[in-house]
Write a protein that holds these residues in place. Structure first.
Motif, mmCIF file in Angstrom:
data_model
loop_
_atom_site.group_PDB
_atom_site.id
_atom_site.type_symbol
_atom_site.label_atom_id
_atom_site.label_comp_id
_atom_site.label_asym_id
_atom_site.label_seq_id
_atom_site.Cartn_x
_atom_site.Cartn_y
_atom_site.Cartn_z
ATOM 1 N N LEU A 75 0.822 -1.205 0.000
ATOM 2 C CA LEU A 75 0.000 0.000 0.000
ATOM 3 C C LEU A 75 0.857 1.256 0.000
ATOM 4 O O LEU A 75 0.598 2.210 -0.748
ATOM 5 C CB LEU A 75 -0.918 -0.015 1.223
ATOM 6 N N ILE A 76 1.898 1.270 0.819
ATOM 7 C CA ILE A 76 2.806 2.418 0.870
ATOM 8 C C ILE A 76 3.468 2.633 -0.487
ATOM 9 O O ILE A 76 3.638 3.768 -0.951
ATOM 10 C CB ILE A 76 3.871 2.217 1.961
ATOM 11 N N THR A 77 3.841 1.541 -1.134
ATOM 12 C CA THR A 77 4.488 1.628 -2.452
ATOM 13 C C THR A 77 3.586 2.314 -3.464
ATOM 14 O O THR A 77 4.019 3.224 -4.196
ATOM 15 C CB THR A 77 4.851 0.212 -2.949
ATOM 16 N N HIS A 78 2.336 1.888 -3.536
ATOM 17 C CA HIS A 78 1.402 2.476 -4.498
ATOM 18 C C HIS A 78 1.163 3.959 -4.207
ATOM 19 O O HIS A 78 1.148 4.791 -5.122
ATOM 20 C CB HIS A 78 0.074 1.714 -4.460
ATOM 21 N N VAL A 79 0.986 4.290 -2.944
ATOM 22 C CA VAL A 79 0.742 5.683 -2.579
ATOM 23 C C VAL A 79 1.964 6.548 -2.887
ATOM 24 O O VAL A 79 1.841 7.655 -3.422
ATOM 25 C CB VAL A 79 0.374 5.785 -1.090
ATOM 26 N N ALA A 80 3.158 6.054 -2.575
ATOM 27 C CA ALA A 80 4.381 6.824 -2.813
ATOM 28 C C ALA A 80 4.593 7.104 -4.295
ATOM 29 O O ALA A 80 4.979 8.217 -4.682
ATOM 30 C CB ALA A 80 5.591 6.072 -2.242
ATOM 31 N N LEU A 81 4.339 6.113 -5.146
ATOM 32 C CA LEU A 81 4.520 6.306 -6.584
ATOM 33 C C LEU A 81 3.528 7.324 -7.143
ATOM 34 O O LEU A 81 3.889 8.175 -7.974
ATOM 35 C CB LEU A 81 4.382 4.966 -7.311
ATOM 36 N N LYS A 82 2.290 7.245 -6.682
ATOM 37 C CA LYS A 82 1.279 8.182 -7.186
ATOM 38 C C LYS A 82 1.573 9.611 -6.749
ATOM 39 O O LYS A 82 1.496 10.540 -7.563
ATOM 40 C CB LYS A 82 -0.112 7.750 -6.713
ATOM 41 N N THR A 83 1.925 9.793 -5.496
ATOM 42 C CA THR A 83 2.221 11.143 -5.020
ATOM 43 C C THR A 83 3.512 11.686 -5.636
ATOM 44 O O THR A 83 3.616 12.879 -5.916
ATOM 45 C CB THR A 83 2.339 11.151 -3.486
ATOM 46 N N GLY A 84 4.474 10.800 -5.872
ATOM 47 C CA GLY A 84 5.714 11.241 -6.511
ATOM 48 C C GLY A 84 5.498 11.716 -7.929
ATOM 49 O O GLY A 84 6.022 12.759 -8.343
ATOM 50 N N LEU A 85 4.706 10.976 -8.687
ATOM 51 C CA LEU A 85 4.409 11.372 -10.061
ATOM 52 C C LEU A 85 3.647 12.691 -10.087
ATOM 53 O O LEU A 85 3.922 13.566 -10.918
ATOM 54 C CB LEU A 85 3.602 10.277 -10.754
ATOM 55 N N THR A 111 3.811 15.062 -7.888
ATOM 56 C CA THR A 111 4.773 16.114 -7.548
ATOM 57 C C THR A 111 5.612 16.506 -8.758
ATOM 58 O O THR A 111 5.856 17.690 -9.007
ATOM 59 C CB THR A 111 5.697 15.639 -6.415
ATOM 60 N N GLY A 112 6.064 15.497 -9.517
ATOM 61 C CA GLY A 112 6.864 15.782 -10.712
ATOM 62 C C GLY A 112 6.104 16.582 -11.748
ATOM 63 O O GLY A 112 6.647 17.518 -12.356
ATOM 64 N N ILE A 113 4.852 16.237 -11.965
ATOM 65 C CA ILE A 113 4.032 16.967 -12.941
ATOM 66 C C ILE A 113 3.803 18.408 -12.489
ATOM 67 O O ILE A 113 3.885 19.358 -13.286
ATOM 68 C CB ILE A 113 2.689 16.244 -13.156
ATOM 69 N N LEU A 114 3.531 18.575 -11.194
ATOM 70 C CA LEU A 114 3.318 19.925 -10.663
ATOM 71 C C LEU A 114 4.577 20.780 -10.799
ATOM 72 O O LEU A 114 4.508 21.958 -11.189
ATOM 73 C CB LEU A 114 2.907 19.825 -9.192
ATOM 74 N N LEU A 115 5.741 20.192 -10.502
ATOM 75 C CA LEU A 115 7.003 20.926 -10.654
ATOM 76 C C LEU A 115 7.251 21.307 -12.110
ATOM 77 O O LEU A 115 7.744 22.412 -12.393
ATOM 78 C CB LEU A 115 8.159 20.076 -10.131
ATOM 79 N N ALA A 116 6.920 20.409 -13.019
ATOM 80 C CA ALA A 116 7.118 20.698 -14.445
ATOM 81 C C ALA A 116 6.282 21.903 -14.869
ATOM 82 O O ALA A 116 6.757 22.777 -15.619
ATOM 83 C CB ALA A 116 6.740 19.467 -15.274
ATOM 84 N N ILE A 117 5.056 21.969 -14.399
ATOM 85 C CA ILE A 117 4.178 23.091 -14.759
ATOM 86 C C ILE A 117 4.703 24.401 -14.168
ATOM 87 O O ILE A 117 4.782 25.430 -14.849
ATOM 88 C CB ILE A 117 2.740 22.816 -14.275
ATOM 89 N N ILE A 118 5.074 24.348 -12.882
ATOM 90 C CA ILE A 118 5.552 25.565 -12.208
ATOM 91 C C ILE A 118 6.826 26.094 -12.864
ATOM 92 O O ILE A 118 6.950 27.298 -13.156
ATOM 93 C CB ILE A 118 5.787 25.281 -10.719
ATOM 94 N N GLN A 151 11.096 16.814 -14.968
ATOM 95 C CA GLN A 151 10.758 16.682 -13.551
ATOM 96 C C GLN A 151 9.956 15.421 -13.206
ATOM 97 O O GLN A 151 10.219 14.784 -12.184
ATOM 98 C CB GLN A 151 10.031 17.929 -13.059
ATOM 99 N N PRO A 152 8.944 15.012 -14.003
ATOM 100 C CA PRO A 152 8.247 13.756 -13.664
ATOM 101 C C PRO A 152 9.178 12.547 -13.639
ATOM 102 O O PRO A 152 9.059 11.680 -12.763
ATOM 103 C CB PRO A 152 7.191 13.635 -14.780
ATOM 104 N N LEU A 153 10.122 12.485 -14.593
ATOM 105 C CA LEU A 153 11.087 11.390 -14.591
ATOM 106 C C LEU A 153 11.978 11.451 -13.355
ATOM 107 O O LEU A 153 12.276 10.418 -12.732
ATOM 108 C CB LEU A 153 11.951 11.451 -15.862
ATOM 109 N N ASN A 154 12.407 12.663 -13.005
ATOM 110 C CA ASN A 154 13.249 12.819 -11.820
ATOM 111 C C ASN A 154 12.527 12.354 -10.563
ATOM 112 O O ASN A 154 13.101 11.657 -9.713
ATOM 113 C CB ASN A 154 13.652 14.291 -11.656
#
Length: 561
Positions: A420-430, A432-439, A472-475
């Motif tokens: 469960l932690i793995t799935h949540v971490a991957l979703k929140t990480g992705l 975050t990357g998309i949000l950083l790319a936009i900003i 950023q999403p890849l990072n």
């Protein structure tokens, strides 16, 4: 957690009507045992104290017909009823398989619980990760206003400092987080009251001893070897960058012991699931650097020398504050050799040392190739690289939080929660990357003016917009995968995969920049992060290795004792 509640009391998924013939008394332990039939591995058990019948119910459905007679139930019926409830609980409707006693139905998703815990750990960690890069960006801004030569000289020196000082520190930080979390889980399993006491943990003592020794070695190496290191980076004796870069590197070398120590302590705090205290220490220390920069650089007119002095002073302030707070959590005494865990640290740290070298060499090669293009391209690359790394490291805070959660759950063999932690971490990480790319895509052209007024440098910096933002999403995914690997102590794969990925990206970096210039450098770094994400996904998708439970079916058995 979904809790099944019926009027009066329930057991094994039976209804209140079926229990009309008898009453429930005393208590029994619901034991959920997890097996993997393909690997023949015992995954562990969890217990929850619940109501039971007057007679002891064994295996909740495996009780004798005679014992169940007065409740108008036979053993086969009990087993059938409990099986359906058990499956529902284990497949996501309950995080611990608990059957509550009475009252009304209450539903709380375990995913929400994990998300909340991950966010509560990540927010302070993100703030902590942001503070230091922001201070570095401010240092870059002050130096950049002095001229392109000073900015390029400092950029080369900072790159060398990061290679030498962090190449050993990153393994220490990552291994300390996992080992401290495991130590705490062991104490909690043995005695919950004793776990709350302030203890001397072998994992903490070992990390501090190693970080102190490594920090001193790094300081001596950088101070005495500043000249050869600059030559390796392609800065010749005749280069205008040589003298200021060598002076800057020697001064920054004095802060190496503090950097290695406080980053190691930061990993220890993560093992305690405390990401708030490091933020306070980092905030106060780097705030002092913000105060020191104008004093030493402008008032005392020390130039980039003043910048180096300001940074070193702030690093020692951070180290002292962190040690002071750590002493409140654990006993800090001179440990005996027999209590130190050098073997575990050296084995796991050895793998991560190879991984860190591969990563640092790749990024350093990109800086070296940019430096060979001249002072103007190097200055532009330094601005883009600092913004790129600063933004990317925000995802590293999320990865560190996920690592701490996974390490403690994995030590208890709670594989359902790890998944469960793995799935949540991957979703929140992705996300975050998309949000950083936009900003960054919207703000970077204007933001770059904070670092330099040189029109030539700014023109080149603007051409790096796609590199800084779109990658950023890849990072973010690359960092999250690293945290997942560290959480299950999958250090060998993390090291080997990074070496292969680094070698492939380095080949591109050697041949592309001389042909297409800085876009070749930035493309090489993007390929590097993309391949890291691919390697991480491949590991989690494999049916063997530490992540086998993500694919294999699990057979669960509920027993009573």
């Amino acid at each position: 957690m979904a809790v099944l509640k019926l009027p009066g009391a329930v057991t094994c998924g039976t209804s209140g009507r079926e229990l009309a013939g008898g009453t429930l008394k005393k208590a029994f332990l619901v034991k959920i045992s997890t097996w993997n039939k393909n690997h023949g591995r015992y995954l562990g058990s969890r217990f929850a104290k619940r109501s039971r019948l007057d007679n002891v119910v064994k295996n909740c459905g495996l009780s004798s017909d005679e014992d169940a007679a007065e409740y108008k139930l036979d053993s086969s019926h009990l087993e059938e009823k409990f099986g359906s409830t058990r499956d529902r609980l284990l497949n996501g409707s309950s995080s611990d398989g608990a059957i509550a006693l009475s009252g009304t139905s209450v539903d709380q998703s375990p995913t929400q619980d994990v998300q909340t815990e991950l966010i509560m750990l990540s927010l302070p960690a993100i703030a902590g990760q942001a503070i230091e890069p922001l201070a570095q960006l401010m240092e870059t801004a002050y130096i950049g206003r002095m001229g392109a030569l000073e900015l390029a000289s400092a950029g080369i020196s900072v790159s060398i400092f990061n290679i030498i000082s962090k190449v050993f520190n990153i393994p220490l930080l990552s291994v300390a987080t996992s080992f401290v979390a495991e130590d705490i889980s062991k104490y909690a399993d043995k005695d919950s009251a004793a776990a709350a006491e302030r203890k001397a943990l072998p994992s903490v003592s070992t990390a501090l001893v190693l970080s102190a020794g490594i920090g001193l070695i790094e300081a001596v190496a950088m101070y005495l070897g500043s000249g050869p290191f600059l030559s390796i980076m392609g800065i010749s004796m005749d280069s205008t960058m040589r003298i200021p870069a060598e002076l800057f590197l020697k001064l920054r070398a004095l802060g190496a012991p503090a950097v290695v120590l406080y980053l190691s302590v930061q990993g220890i705090f993560r093992g305690f699931k405390d990401t708030r205290t490091p933020v306070i220490c980092l905030g106060l220390g780097n705030l002092s650097a913000v105060v020191f920069f104008p004093i030493f650089m402008c008032t005392l007119k020390l130039g980039i020398t003043g910048a180096a002095i300001s940074t070193v002073a702030s690093q020692y302030i951070v180290a002292i504050l962190m040690l002071w707070h750590l002493n409140k959590k654990t006993v800090l005494l001179l440990p005996s050799i027999k209590n130190l865990r050098f073997g575990g640290y050296l084995k796991s740290g050895g793998f991560l040392l190879g991984r860190t070298l591969a990563a640092v060499v790749t990024v350093t090669l990109s800086t070296s190739m940019a430096a060979r293009l001249g002072a103007i391209p190097m200055a532009a690359h330094q601005i883009c690289l600092q913004v790129w790394l600063s933004a990317s490291l925000l995802a590293d805070a999320q990865a560190a939080s996920g690592q701490a959660l996974i390490a403690s759950s994995f030590a208890r063999k709670d594989y359902g929660r790890v998944k469960l932690i793995t799935h949540v971490a991957l979703k929140t990480g992705l996300a975050t990357g998309i949000l950083l790319a936009i900003i960054l895509g919207l703000s970077f052209p204007s933001f770059a003016k904070c670092f330099t007024n040189d029109s030539q440098v700014l023109d080149i910096v603007r051409s790096g917009l796609l590199f800084v933002s779109a990658s950023q999403p890849l990072n973010a995914l690359a960092y999250i995968f690293d945290g997942l690997h560290y959480g299950v102590s999958d250090f060998p794969y993390a090291a080997i995969s990074m070496m292969i990925v680094g070698a492939l990206a380095s080949i591109f970096l050697l041949y592309a920049p001389p042909i297409i210039g800085l876009p070749g450098v930035w493309s090489g770094l993007t390929i590097f992060m993309g391949l890291r994400s691919v390697a991480g996904f491949m590991r989690l998708s494999a049916k063997n290795g530490p992540w086998w439970f993500l694919q294999d079916s699990q057979q669960n058995e509920v027993a009573t004792s």
